[in-house]
Design a protein around this motif. Structure first.
Motif, PDB file in Angstrom:
ATOM      1  N   ASN B 180       0.841  -1.185   0.000  1.00  0.00           N
ATOM      2  CA  ASN B 180       0.000   0.000   0.000  1.00  0.00           C
ATOM      3  C   ASN B 180       0.879   1.239   0.000  1.00  0.00           C
ATOM      4  O   ASN B 180       1.197   1.817   1.041  1.00  0.00           O
ATOM      5  N   VAL B 182       0.284   4.194  -1.094  1.00  0.00           N
ATOM      6  CA  VAL B 182      -0.371   5.438  -0.692  1.00  0.00           C
ATOM      7  C   VAL B 182      -0.221   5.636   0.810  1.00  0.00           C
ATOM      8  O   VAL B 182       0.177   6.708   1.278  1.00  0.00           O
ATOM      9  N   ASN B 183      -0.516   4.592   1.555  1.00  0.00           N
ATOM     10  CA  ASN B 183      -0.388   4.725   3.003  1.00  0.00           C
ATOM     11  C   ASN B 183       1.056   4.932   3.426  1.00  0.00           C
ATOM     12  O   ASN B 183       1.330   5.643   4.394  1.00  0.00           O
ATOM     13  N   THR B 337      -4.171  -8.111  -3.365  1.00  0.00           N
ATOM     14  CA  THR B 337      -3.866  -8.029  -1.938  1.00  0.00           C
ATOM     15  C   THR B 337      -2.935  -6.861  -1.699  1.00  0.00           C
ATOM     16  O   THR B 337      -2.005  -6.616  -2.459  1.00  0.00           O
ATOM     17  N   CYS B 338      -3.229  -6.164  -0.650  1.00  0.00           N
ATOM     18  CA  CYS B 338      -2.563  -4.922  -0.331  1.00  0.00           C
ATOM     19  C   CYS B 338      -1.838  -5.121   0.998  1.00  0.00           C
ATOM     20  O   CYS B 338      -2.450  -5.536   1.973  1.00  0.00           O
TER      21      CYS B 338
END
Lengths: 408, 408
Positions: B180, B182-183, B337-338
């Motif tokens: 992820n 972005v996070n 899946t992230c």
DNA sequence: CGCGAAAACCTGTCCAGACAGGTCTTGCGC
DNA sequence: GCGCAAGACCTGTCTGGACAGGTTTTCGCG
């Protein structure tokens, strides 16, 4: 075919609920007498039922029906406090129930904002797993946490739907099924750019609403894609209620006034549509409007809304799959599944801006005469860089022929 | 314990390759004679081997070793063109091999940029599934596609690692395991904000490099979090090579000069560190520096780098899990899946900016005297809104507690 | 009434032998 | 040399009986 006969006979009796009272099958010796077969034969029949998951044998005790075989099937909880606010959840529920039933589980739906009560109920009914759509961050952060902890201490696995109970960028310890909101925002940006819109705004609502992680991700994608495509103007964040006509009028003044407004959901978009009309602004001619979620109101409101569809089937099947995997294996590390959400293009973005040509494809004049003929379709090339099967869904409103015929 | 004895004896002989020549086990009658047991006992032993997937029986013909039992185990392909460029992939490979072996699969690693050759090889060796780390978009978009299509037409399932072969926001039809980003970007932003840094830049490299979806997502998270936290100044995108001293000097002039630079990966960050030093700029005093991937160079370079760790174990286990699920069920819809990637804080961001107090926690003076004492640690509260177990990893520099990548 | 031991009960495992029916090889006839 | 049928071989299924060891119930003793 003797052991098969015995197996079928037992199967029929199990199906008829014959042993449901005690949950116990006759002993092997008793079955031998009854069927006039050797014990090995009876054991073979029982072994088949064990393999099928209907019977469990306990050494020294006897053969018993599993939970799946009794009509007391397993129970899965579906906790959606906001269930009544969105019809969308009904779709998800139906799908989850269908898939759960196939796996031998009933579904207990608990709705309403009383999460402590919901948790108590699910624990007392011995749910074997719970799918939970949390309340929004500020409204329910601690309540969400308490709900999850309550189930955890009861040993009940939890799968989160739509958003985490930890505020991003953090992740909680629970499984999560969510939509890829960043990519959805990027798709909107591509689409608006292809229509020549460059002064994009995002209606975030008043600051008192608190943060909404999904909206934030949508905004990130929207902003990021525009910046990457060379739009220098930043996305304006509008901080007022969609019904606030005065604030809207202020926002729509001056050279920086938006030519496209993206809303966090369809409800806000529909409300804003009415406010825009009240302010004498036309959609899509003066300003394009984009929603999120593809609620019914988006399709049937005055100007059908371009919006992002929540993939209900994918969400439901991913959630059930995750929960069953978690029930089987409670110890593995938390998982997050990310689902694609397709853009559904309708009238509210379908007029090309006349004063400036689009940067991408030059199909300006071709559609100008008859925008209604494109009342609904999905994203095409040129708007998005590439087309993938998962990201396009058919969604005919009137006829089916209008889709993509001349656009492709 | 007789049937168990027979089972173990056969297991040992299978392991020693005794029946590998013919692939055929002795008949039940022969085993009875050899072990002096009744046929039922032998059958029970064989049934256990059948359940374990090592033996297959054919009615009227005999008992045979399955492919898994012969040393010709199943084969999984691991295609990583850039394998030699990053030691990180060696960690992933080790983990994937361990997990694959446990499921009865060997792993064939294919590296190097000749994707058509890699595809031919995997097809000819009859791999039952392939895990593929695509080449970056511009360098290999069509090659990636061709590789995937080649395997698809051979009926070999594919799981993508790290990035999709379709350019986001689109999704290809293949499963995907990714971080992820972005996070991760948001975490960096939170961390930098807590250190009082507000003029953040992202080193994207020259435009000729083409788009890098992962970097884009990192940028989106970085930009978005800063904007949400009320930083008005947009993230500057630096478009030059990390070794370009002149361009760097230009960028570091004027009131908008960055006080923090985030790089797309650690290699660039380390290169930029040298360039900064050459330009007489100190890290972290004049400018904070953040990398990505947590390569060895990030830990052991002149000023240890704050960076985002690629969760190698999670990546490997998620990829194998997905591939095995896909092999079992080739028809289900594509999954994504992230995975969470933790921020590893080291010296390169650890000096508080003096002229302006941090907006968040007020721990300004406490660390000032002895920054070295904070040479490595993970994110704490105040930097990020909330702490979750999955997002924090201990990473001592000296001791051995770190993950395999360090010494490998 | 409570507790513990014994008894009854049950499944797990094994033995020895038998027939049915599918598979493979051999050898005969053409 | 070819085809086909017989027979050898093998597993699938079943019978009837036995002992070991875990579980539940019962019953007698304190």
């Amino acid at each position: 075919m003797k052991s098969a006969d015995i197996r079928e006979a037992l199967l029929a009796e199990i199906g008829a609920g014959k042993f449901a009272a005690t949950g116990r099958l006759p002993s092997e010796a008793a079955l031998c007498r009854r069927f006039g077969a050797a014990r090995g034969t009876v054991r073979e029949a029982l072994a088949a039922l064990v393999r099928a998951g209907l019977v469990a044998k306990r050494n020294g005790a006897g053969s018993f029906l599993t939970r799946m075989a009794q009509n007391r099937t397993g129970l899965i909880g579906l906790a959606i406090p906001d269930y009544d606010r969105y019809r969308f959840f009904a779709t998800v529920r139906d799908r989850i129930e269908a898939l759960a039933r196939r796996a031998g589980f009933d579904v207990r739906l608990v709705t309403g904002g009383d999460l402590p009560h919901a948790a108590r109920r699910l624990v007392s009914e011995r749910a074997e797993g719970v799918i939970f759509r949390p309340l929004l961050a500020r409204r329910g952060a601690t309540a969400n946490r308490a709900f999850a902890e309550r189930l955890k201490s009861a040993g009940i696995p939890l799968v989160l739907l739509d958003q985490d109970i930890a505020a991003p960028p953090e992740r909680s310890e629970y499984d999560l099924v969510a939509v890829n909101n960043v990519n959805a925002g990027r798709r909107i940006a591509s689409h608006l750019l292809a229509r020549g819109r460059r002064r994009v705004a995002f209606l975030m609502g008043p600051r008192t609403n608190g943060p909404n992680p999904n909206w934030e991700n949508r905004l990130f994608g929207l902003t990021g894609e525009l910046a990457l495509r060379g739009v220098n103007q930043a996305v304006r964040i509008l901080r007022f209620e969609p019904g606030n006509a005065a604030a809207l009028r202020r926002a729509m003044l001056g050279p920086r006034r938006p030519d496209a407004i993206v809303c966090g959901n369809d409800e806000n978009a529909v409300a804003l549509l009415a406010t825009l009309r009240g302010a004498g602004l036309r959609v899509p001619d003066d300003v394009a409007l984009v929603g999120f979620d593809d609620l019914e109101c988006a399709r049937f409101c005055e100007v059908p809304l371009t919006t992002v569809r929540q993939p209900a089937q994918l969400i439901a099947s991913a959630a059930i799959r995750m929960l069953l995997a978690r029930i089987r294996n409670p110890e593995s590390s938390p998982r997050e599944t990310c689902l694609p959400a397709p853009l559904v293009v309708r009238d509210s973005t379908e007029t090309q801006i006349p004063q400036r040509a689009a940067t991408g494809a030059g199909n300006t004049s071709r559609n100008a005469g008859n925008p209604r003929s494109f009342s609904e379709r999905t994203a095409t090339e040129g708007e998005t860089r590439q087309l993938a099967a998962t990201d396009v869904q058919r969604n005919p409103r009137s006829s089916s022929g209008c889709q993509g015929s001349s656009m492709k």
